[in-house]
Design a protein around this motif. Structure first.
Motif, PDB file in Angstrom:
ATOM      1  N   MET A   1      16.997  67.118  63.778  1.00 50.99           N
ATOM      2  CA  MET A   1      17.597  67.733  64.970  1.00 50.99           C
ATOM      3  C   MET A   1      18.875  68.483  64.575  1.00 50.99           C
ATOM      4  N   THR A   2      19.282  69.332  65.449  1.00 53.40           N
ATOM      5  CA  THR A   2      20.465  70.157  65.189  1.00 53.40           C
ATOM      6  C   THR A   2      21.750  69.334  65.240  1.00 53.40           C
ATOM      7  N   MET A   3      22.811  69.956  64.847  1.00 53.28           N
ATOM      8  CA  MET A   3      24.119  69.296  64.948  1.00 53.28           C
ATOM      9  C   MET A   3      24.432  68.992  66.414  1.00 53.28           C
ATOM     10  N   ASN A   4      25.342  68.073  66.595  1.00 56.56           N
ATOM     11  CA  ASN A   4      25.663  67.715  67.971  1.00 56.56           C
ATOM     12  C   ASN A   4      26.659  68.695  68.597  1.00 56.56           C
ATOM     13  N   TYR A   5      26.113  69.835  69.005  1.00 57.95           N
ATOM     14  CA  TYR A   5      26.965  70.890  69.572  1.00 57.95           C
ATOM     15  C   TYR A   5      27.606  70.457  70.889  1.00 57.95           C
ATOM     16  N   ALA A   6      26.876  69.667  71.664  1.00 53.26           N
ATOM     17  CA  ALA A   6      27.433  69.229  72.947  1.00 53.26           C
ATOM     18  C   ALA A   6      28.742  68.470  72.736  1.00 53.26           C
ATOM     19  N   SER A   7      28.766  67.571  71.748  1.00 59.28           N
ATOM     20  CA  SER A   7      30.004  66.810  71.562  1.00 59.28           C
ATOM     21  C   SER A   7      31.106  67.683  70.970  1.00 59.28           C
ATOM     22  N   MET A   8      30.723  68.660  70.117  1.00 56.21           N
ATOM     23  CA  MET A   8      31.726  69.612  69.606  1.00 56.21           C
ATOM     24  C   MET A   8      32.346  70.404  70.759  1.00 56.21           C
ATOM     25  N   LEU A   9      31.462  70.845  71.660  1.00 53.12           N
ATOM     26  CA  LEU A   9      31.919  71.654  72.792  1.00 53.12           C
ATOM     27  C   LEU A   9      32.761  70.815  73.766  1.00 53.12           C
ATOM     28  N   GLU A  10      32.326  69.586  74.000  1.00 56.15           N
ATOM     29  CA  GLU A  10      33.094  68.709  74.887  1.00 56.15           C
ATOM     30  C   GLU A  10      34.491  68.447  74.313  1.00 56.15           C
ATOM     31  N   ALA A  11      34.552  68.240  72.997  1.00 57.01           N
ATOM     32  CA  ALA A  11      35.848  67.989  72.353  1.00 57.01           C
ATOM     33  C   ALA A  11      36.753  69.209  72.471  1.00 57.01           C
ATOM     34  N   GLU A  12      36.160  70.398  72.272  1.00 54.84           N
ATOM     35  CA  GLU A  12      36.959  71.615  72.371  1.00 54.84           C
ATOM     36  C   GLU A  12      37.426  71.836  73.808  1.00 54.84           C
ATOM     37  N   LYS A  13      36.530  71.561  74.760  1.00 52.95           N
ATOM     38  CA  LYS A  13      36.889  71.711  76.163  1.00 52.95           C
ATOM     39  C   LYS A  13      38.078  70.807  76.524  1.00 52.95           C
ATOM     40  N   LYS A  14      38.044  69.602  75.983  1.00 51.81           N
ATOM     41  CA  LYS A  14      39.120  68.647  76.252  1.00 51.81           C
ATOM     42  C   LYS A  14      40.456  69.157  75.694  1.00 51.81           C
ATOM     43  N   THR A  15      40.402  69.678  74.460  1.00 51.43           N
ATOM     44  CA  THR A  15      41.614  70.218  73.834  1.00 51.43           C
ATOM     45  C   THR A  15      42.160  71.407  74.628  1.00 51.43           C
ATOM     46  N   LEU A  16      41.262  72.331  74.984  1.00 51.62           N
ATOM     47  CA  LEU A  16      41.676  73.530  75.722  1.00 51.62           C
ATOM     48  C   LEU A  16      42.248  73.165  77.084  1.00 51.62           C
ATOM     49  N   THR A  17      41.576  72.251  77.773  1.00 49.38           N
ATOM     50  CA  THR A  17      42.049  71.853  79.092  1.00 49.38           C
ATOM     51  C   THR A  17      43.421  71.185  78.988  1.00 49.38           C
ATOM     52  N   GLY A  18      43.597  70.362  77.957  1.00 51.42           N
ATOM     53  CA  GLY A  18      44.891  69.706  77.737  1.00 51.42           C
ATOM     54  C   GLY A  18      46.012  70.716  77.559  1.00 51.42           C
ATOM     55  N   GLU A  19      45.746  71.750  76.759  1.00 50.98           N
ATOM     56  CA  GLU A  19      46.721  72.812  76.541  1.00 50.98           C
ATOM     57  C   GLU A  19      47.026  73.561  77.843  1.00 50.98           C
ATOM     58  N   LEU A  20      45.975  73.864  78.583  1.00 47.64           N
ATOM     59  CA  LEU A  20      46.151  74.610  79.835  1.00 47.64           C
ATOM     60  C   LEU A  20      46.953  73.796  80.855  1.00 47.64           C
ATOM     61  N   ILE A  21      46.700  72.504  80.910  1.00 43.88           N
ATOM     62  CA  ILE A  21      47.427  71.649  81.848  1.00 43.88           C
ATOM     63  C   ILE A  21      48.920  71.619  81.483  1.00 43.88           C
TER      64      ILE A  21
END
Ligand SMILES: [Zn+2]
Length: 116
Positions: A1-21
């Motif tokens: 199976m492919t790499m776990n892109y969902a968890s990579m994306l979720e982690a990035e979303k969390k970082t970006l949202t933290g910065e934006l907040i």
């Protein structure tokens, strides 16, 4: 199976949202971010303070704009995972290369249709 892109994306979303907040506030109605404005009444401030605050607002906005753009890409990639269209080039509808996705799981095009 492919790499776990969902968890990579979720982690990035969390970082970006933290910065934006940290820098701004989220307008739920328009789903946009804007620099946090100081709440003091401007009529009570001297012009230098107002100028400083405006500069601060501008600086924050300059940081927020690319973060927000990236967050939009990350969210649309997560939506694509949810509806089964993840990893498909939006230009030619072929599979996006694994190498490209592992470098940027939010990529929307194959290498050939990479935007300049
Ligand atoms: Zn393509």
């Amino acid at each position: 199976m492919t790499m776990n892109y969902a968890s990579m994306l979720e982690a990035e979303k969390k970082t970006l949202t933290g910065e934006l907040i940290r820098l701004g506030r989220h307008d739920l109605k328009t789903n946009t971010w804007e620099a946090a404005a100081e709440t003091a009444d401007p009529s009570e401030l001297d012009p230098n303070t107002i100028a400083d605050r405006f500069e601060d607002f501008e600086e924050k906005t300059a940081i927020i704009v690319p973060l927000e753009a990236r967050l939009t890409q990350v969210e649309s990639a997560l939506a694509a995972i949810a509806n089964g269209t993840f990893g498909i080039c939006r230009v030619c509808s072929t599979k996006i290369e694994e190498a490209r996705l592992s470098a940027n799981p939010a990529a929307e095009t194959c290498m050939e249709h990479l935007e300049a």
